[in-house]
Design an enzyme around this catalytic site. Structure first.
Site, PDB file in Angstrom:
ATOM      1  N   THR A 151     -14.100 -17.998  27.632  1.00 45.11           N
ATOM      2  CA  THR A 151     -14.142 -17.318  28.929  1.00 45.11           C
ATOM      3  C   THR A 151     -12.853 -18.077  29.438  1.00 45.11           C
ATOM      4  O   THR A 151     -12.430 -19.049  29.039  1.00 45.11           O
ATOM      5  CB  THR A 151     -15.261 -18.115  29.546  1.00 45.11           C
ATOM      6  OG1 THR A 151     -16.785 -17.300  29.249  1.00 45.11           O
ATOM      7  CG2 THR A 151     -15.452 -17.794  31.066  1.00 45.11           C
ATOM      8  N   ARG A 179     -25.917  -6.725  28.823  1.00 48.64           N
ATOM      9  CA  ARG A 179     -26.113  -8.114  29.043  1.00 48.64           C
ATOM     10  C   ARG A 179     -25.169  -8.557  30.106  1.00 48.64           C
ATOM     11  O   ARG A 179     -23.847  -8.580  29.779  1.00 48.64           O
ATOM     12  CB  ARG A 179     -26.172  -8.747  27.837  1.00 48.64           C
ATOM     13  CG  ARG A 179     -26.371 -10.570  28.031  1.00 48.64           C
ATOM     14  CD  ARG A 179     -24.727 -11.312  28.008  1.00 48.64           C
ATOM     15  NE  ARG A 179     -25.270 -12.743  27.747  1.00 48.64           N
ATOM     16  CZ  ARG A 179     -24.207 -13.273  28.165  1.00 48.64           C
ATOM     17  NH1 ARG A 179     -22.967 -13.182  28.238  1.00 48.64           N
ATOM     18  NH2 ARG A 179     -24.148 -14.749  28.057  1.00 48.64           N
ATOM     19  N   THR A 201     -17.612 -22.304  31.357  1.00 44.51           N
ATOM     20  CA  THR A 201     -17.550 -21.660  29.933  1.00 44.51           C
ATOM     21  C   THR A 201     -18.690 -22.218  29.215  1.00 44.51           C
ATOM     22  O   THR A 201     -19.008 -23.166  29.267  1.00 44.51           O
ATOM     23  CB  THR A 201     -16.368 -21.895  29.435  1.00 44.51           C
ATOM     24  OG1 THR A 201     -16.228 -21.213  28.241  1.00 44.51           O
ATOM     25  CG2 THR A 201     -15.938 -23.310  29.460  1.00 44.51           C
ATOM     26  N   GLY A 204     -23.975 -18.358  28.033  1.00 46.05           N
ATOM     27  CA  GLY A 204     -24.166 -18.072  29.607  1.00 46.05           C
ATOM     28  C   GLY A 204     -25.665 -18.332  30.054  1.00 46.05           C
ATOM     29  O   GLY A 204     -25.939 -18.640  31.058  1.00 46.05           O
TER      30      GLY A 204
HETATM   31  N1  GLY Z   1     -19.990 -17.965  29.483  1.00 45.22           N
HETATM   32  C1  GLY Z   1     -19.733 -16.624  29.190  1.00 45.22           C
HETATM   33  C2  GLY Z   1     -20.773 -15.884  28.947  1.00 45.22           C
HETATM   34  O1  GLY Z   1     -21.926 -16.497  28.330  1.00 45.22           O
HETATM   35  O2  GLY Z   1     -21.067 -14.783  29.384  1.00 45.22           O
END
Ligand code: GLY
Length: 280
Positions: A151, A179, A201, A204
């Site tokens: 990310t 998602r 990051t 998620g």
């Molecule tokens: N941290 C990025 C995601 O999980 O989409």
């Protein structure tokens, strides 16, 4: 107030190390140049993230990983600390720079979070650059060598002591279409207030469940130390949920902090009065 910016390129190793360092230096330099010229923190974080979105070695914009359907769906958000204004977009396709779309939404002010086709219609109404979604499926993605947790993000403090945070991602490699991860969820992957700005990051689902970026702000309120606040949040994450996380934070004095899960590394770029520094 001496302005400063901190930029990250996600957690995890990557084979294109030298190119990523160059990209990180470019993004940090461009963001810092705006701050040094007296521009707002919001402009600086948007610029730094947009440059990384245009770099195929980062999992955002044109370098985004593929969904299980072989498509690209991106998420992005930015937030301004002293106004608590925010703009976030999720699951958007065919947008060259999702962070610029998030900025347009923030400036519009009517809504905070738009997803999918509604976000794309909004982009069109604002004249933002739209591209053929297939063009985002680059040769690099087909090689499948991007780390699935990458990310990009930036936090900045401007000459007025105002803060901003921005985050952009292609999400998890092989994710289910539709998602949306933590990056555009205000308080989870991205957060800014008058005292701190944070970009996260990592995994998620776990970052959302721990509301990680806001957790940093709460810890900062106790310790008044960005490094301690970053470490506390990542420690809590490691104790409570599976997966990995990394984050960057800056406070209203321009002091910076960062932390990532044990055994991980996070490429970052720092720009302040001492110059531009890229490393881990
Ligand atoms: N941290 C990025 C995601 O999980 O989409």
């Amino acid at each position: 107030m001496t302005p400063a910016i901190l930029v990250h390129g996600g957690v995890g190793p990557h084979p294109s190390e030298a190119r990523r360092r160059q990209g990180m230096a470019r993004a940090t330099e461009a963001g810092y140049a705006l701050l040094a010229a007296g521009k707002p923190a919001l402009d600086a974080v948007e610029m730094a993230v947009a440059i990384l979105e245009d770099d195929p070695t980062f999992n955002a914009g044109c370098g985004s990983v593929l969904t299980e359907a072989g498509t690209v769906e991106t998420d992005a958000a930015l937030m301004e600390g002293h106004t608590l204004r925010a703009g976030a977009v999720g699951s958007v396709t065919g947008i060259q720079n999702p962070i610029r779309l998030a900025r347009a939404l923030l400036e519009d002010g009517r809504h905070v979070f738009l997803v999918g086709s509604g976000a794309e219609t909004f982009a069109k109404s604002r004249g933002l650059t739209q591209i053929d979604p297939a063009s985002l499926v680059t040769a690099a993605q087909k090689k499948d060598w991007l780390d699935h947790r990458g990310t990009v993000g930036a936090v900045a403090c401007d000459a007025f002591g105002h803060l901003a945070a921005a985050t952009s991602t292609g999400g998890l490699r092989g994710k289910h279409p539709g998602r949306i991860g933590d990056s555009p969820v205000i308080g989870a992957g991205t957060y800014a207030d008058r005292r701190v700005a944070v970009s996260c990051t990592g995994d998620g689902e776990s970052i959302m469940r721990t509301v990680l970026a806001h957790r940093v702000a709460v810890s900062y309120g106790i310790h008044l130390d960005p490094l301690q606040a970053a470490a506390d949040a990542v420690d809590f994450f490691g104790l409570e949920v599976p997966g990995i996380a990394g984050l960057i934070v800056i406070d209203l004095c321009g002091r910076m902090g960062f932390a990532s899960s044990p055994g991980t590394t996070m490429l970052s770029g720092r720009g302040d009065a001492t110059g531009i520094h890229v490393g881990y």
